[in-house]
Design an enzyme around this catalytic site. Structure first.
Site, PDB file in Angstrom:
ATOM      1  N   THR A 128       0.783  -1.441   0.332  1.00 23.65           N
ATOM      2  CA  THR A 128      -0.046   0.114   0.120  1.00 23.65           C
ATOM      3  C   THR A 128       0.677   1.077  -0.123  1.00 23.65           C
ATOM      4  O   THR A 128       1.716   0.828   0.712  1.00 23.65           O
ATOM      5  CB  THR A 128      -1.144   0.118   0.877  1.00 23.65           C
ATOM      6  OG1 THR A 128      -1.496   1.714   1.421  1.00 23.65           O
ATOM      7  CG2 THR A 128      -0.160  -0.198   2.762  1.00 23.65           C
ATOM      8  N   GLU A 130       0.294   3.301   1.948  1.00 23.72           N
ATOM      9  CA  GLU A 130       0.789   4.455   3.195  1.00 23.72           C
ATOM     10  C   GLU A 130       1.938   3.258   3.487  1.00 23.72           C
ATOM     11  O   GLU A 130       2.182   4.192   4.933  1.00 23.72           O
ATOM     12  CB  GLU A 130      -0.779   3.396   4.165  1.00 23.72           C
ATOM     13  CG  GLU A 130      -0.709   3.833   5.143  1.00 23.72           C
ATOM     14  CD  GLU A 130      -1.177   4.846   5.694  1.00 23.72           C
ATOM     15  OE1 GLU A 130      -1.872   5.813   4.713  1.00 23.72           O
ATOM     16  OE2 GLU A 130      -1.190   5.767   6.211  1.00 23.72           O
ATOM     17  N   TYR A 151      -0.915   0.244  10.632  1.00 22.83           N
ATOM     18  CA  TYR A 151      -1.341   0.261   9.040  1.00 22.83           C
ATOM     19  C   TYR A 151       0.016  -0.452   8.982  1.00 22.83           C
ATOM     20  O   TYR A 151       0.034  -1.350   7.701  1.00 22.83           O
ATOM     21  CB  TYR A 151      -2.631   0.703   8.679  1.00 22.83           C
ATOM     22  CG  TYR A 151      -3.158   0.073   7.594  1.00 22.83           C
ATOM     23  CD1 TYR A 151      -4.051  -0.873   7.366  1.00 22.83           C
ATOM     24  CD2 TYR A 151      -2.480   0.608   6.580  1.00 22.83           C
ATOM     25  CE1 TYR A 151      -4.100  -1.585   5.976  1.00 22.83           C
ATOM     26  CE2 TYR A 151      -2.605   0.410   5.039  1.00 22.83           C
ATOM     27  CZ  TYR A 151      -3.123  -0.702   4.943  1.00 22.83           C
ATOM     28  OH  TYR A 151      -3.744  -1.276   3.180  1.00 22.83           O
ATOM     29  N   LYS A 155       2.188  -3.585   7.773  1.00 25.03           N
ATOM     30  CA  LYS A 155       1.971  -3.351   5.774  1.00 25.03           C
ATOM     31  C   LYS A 155       3.757  -3.464   4.966  1.00 25.03           C
ATOM     32  O   LYS A 155       4.226  -4.115   4.268  1.00 25.03           O
ATOM     33  CB  LYS A 155       1.302  -2.719   4.579  1.00 25.03           C
ATOM     34  CG  LYS A 155      -0.094  -3.110   5.040  1.00 25.03           C
ATOM     35  CD  LYS A 155      -0.854  -3.681   4.245  1.00 25.03           C
ATOM     36  CE  LYS A 155      -1.945  -4.072   3.762  1.00 25.03           C
ATOM     37  NZ  LYS A 155      -2.516  -5.355   2.920  1.00 25.03           N
TER      38      LYS A 155
END
Ligand code: NAP
Ligand code: G4F
Length: 344
Positions: A128, A130, A151, A155
């Site tokens: 991602t 992010e 998060y 990831k």
């Protein structure tokens, strides 16, 4: 007769899972979906494909190594799409252990089950944007990662350990990742900002809600259409050699822009006034329909994500089809119709 390709999708009940499932059924795959037990009906989007026996549901949680192993034994997949995750960035600040458990260890369990079973399955991992966190835009495969949320950290660990790291450690393992920027659709979960906006403005338009409260209106995202982005996942797994690709539109907009575009699609025009937490959005008639509430601010914000997907465009021949304007209109129309029919 040519043998049908087989795929296992984790996270098949989510937004992307449903689009990947439909794509693979269209391409003639035999599709298996790993689904965790839920007290609600998790199959709303997949009912027809299950009834027509185009998808086989296997029960299992990403916390359960035995269930993952059994799913692999049953599905014998040529391709695995690992989409299961606790995918809500805001919630990950409240539940960081869950983010680590599912988004990091979940991939570890899956990869080890593939290695232990000596399977030749190709694995796609849902990485991602992010992970870029506070890195300066535009971001591409060479941009150093600077995640700021639990998060994003989980990831990134999954990406570094089990994608990049295991690719080096196990040369026979095919594992690739898509570093996907935000992608949305009428199937987006209702807590993500785009869908929260489309459903709220649809209700406001129909007189069923007075206003919507949002957090940081200045956050900038590179928003694309989920239906376009899942094509890139499939293309990555068709390559001879695994690699990682940024998937993005290359266009950036603020949350405020998304409100404006959605309102426009619903024939509602918004005028903004005030600043910070006092900013409001009003209709032409002067009614306040957008407010800011601190409750929706994150402890640490990712201010600006803008992707450069040049590598995917060159090597995969991938490009997005749906524009920002069409995406907002698609979501607004779908929610207007759904809300109107629920309230008939
Ligand atoms: P989503 O709609 O939130 O779907 C997440 C899926 O994961 C759901 O099917 C969910 O099942 C499943 N899941 C969660 N915890 C699980 C567990 N413990 N065991 C088994 N399944 C579990 O997410 P999405 O938007 O489709 O995103 C798909 C993947 O791409 C995620 O990994 C996400 O982190 C990543 N990603 C998304 C975006 C984006 O903009 N959409 C961008 C970059 C990366 P339930 O239905 O039971 O909750
Ligand atoms: O829609 P969001 O919750 O998506 P976010 O945090 O960017 O995460 C999504 O995209 C990631 C890819 O970059 C995925 F990996 C992840 O799984 C997920 O799909 O928030 C977007 C922006 C944020 O800056 C947030 O602070 O919108 C801002 N925002 C402003 N008001 C809000 C709100 N976000 C939410 N969810 N709710 C609000 O009321």
């Amino acid at each position: 007769m040519k043998k049908k390709k087989r795929a296992l999708i984790t996270g098949i009940t989510g937004q992307d899972g449903s689009y990947v499932a439909e794509l693979l059924v269209r391409k003639g795959y035999e599709v298996f979906g790993l689904v965790r037990r839920s007290s609600n009906d998790p199959f709303v989007r997949l009912k027809e494909l299950i009834r027509e026996r185009k998808i086989t549901i296997l029960y299992g949680d990403m916390r359960d190594s035995g269930a993952i192993r059994r799913a692999l034994e049953r599905a014998e997949p040529d391709e695995i799409y690992n989409l299961a995750a606790q995918s809500d960035v805001g919630i990950s600040f409240m539940c960081p252990e869950e983010a680590g458990e599912i988004n990091y260890h979940g991939l570890g369990r899956l990869v080890h089950a593939v290695l232990d079973g000596r399977l030749r399955s190709k694995i796609y991992q849902a990485s991602t944007s992010e992970m870029f966190g506070s890195a300066k835009p535009p971001q591409n495969e060479n941009t150093p990662f600077q995640p700021v949320s639990p998060y994003g950290v989980a990831k990134l660990r999954a990406h570094e350990d089990y994608v990049v790291g295991y690719r080096k450690k196990y040369p026979d393992l095919f594992i690739c990742s898509g570093i996907l920027f935000n992608h949305e659709s009428p199937r987006r979960g209702q807590h993500f900002v785009t869908r929260k906006i489309s459903i709220s403005l649809a209700k406001i338009k129909l007189g069923l809600q007075d206003y919507v409260e949002l957090g940081n209106l200045n956050a900038r995202r590179d928003w694309g259409y989920a239906g376009d982005f899942v094509e890139a996942m499939w293309l990555m797994l068709q390559r001879e050699k695994p690699a990682d690709y940024v998937i993005a539109t290359g266009q950036v907009h603020t949350v405020r822009d998304f409100v404006n575009e959605t309102a426009k699609a619903l024939d509602m025009h918004i005028a903004w006034s005030g600043s910070g937490t006092r900013e409001v959005g009003k209709t032409e008639a002067g009614k306040v329909i957008v407010r800011v509430n601190k409750k929706f601010f994150r402890p640490v914000e990712v201010d600006h994500l803008l992707g450069d997907s040049g590598k995917a465009r060159r090597e995969l021949g991938w490009k997005p089809r749906v524009s920002f304007e069409d995406l907002a209109a698609m979501m607004a129309k779908a929610d207007l119709e759904a809300v109107a029919s629920e309230n008939k």
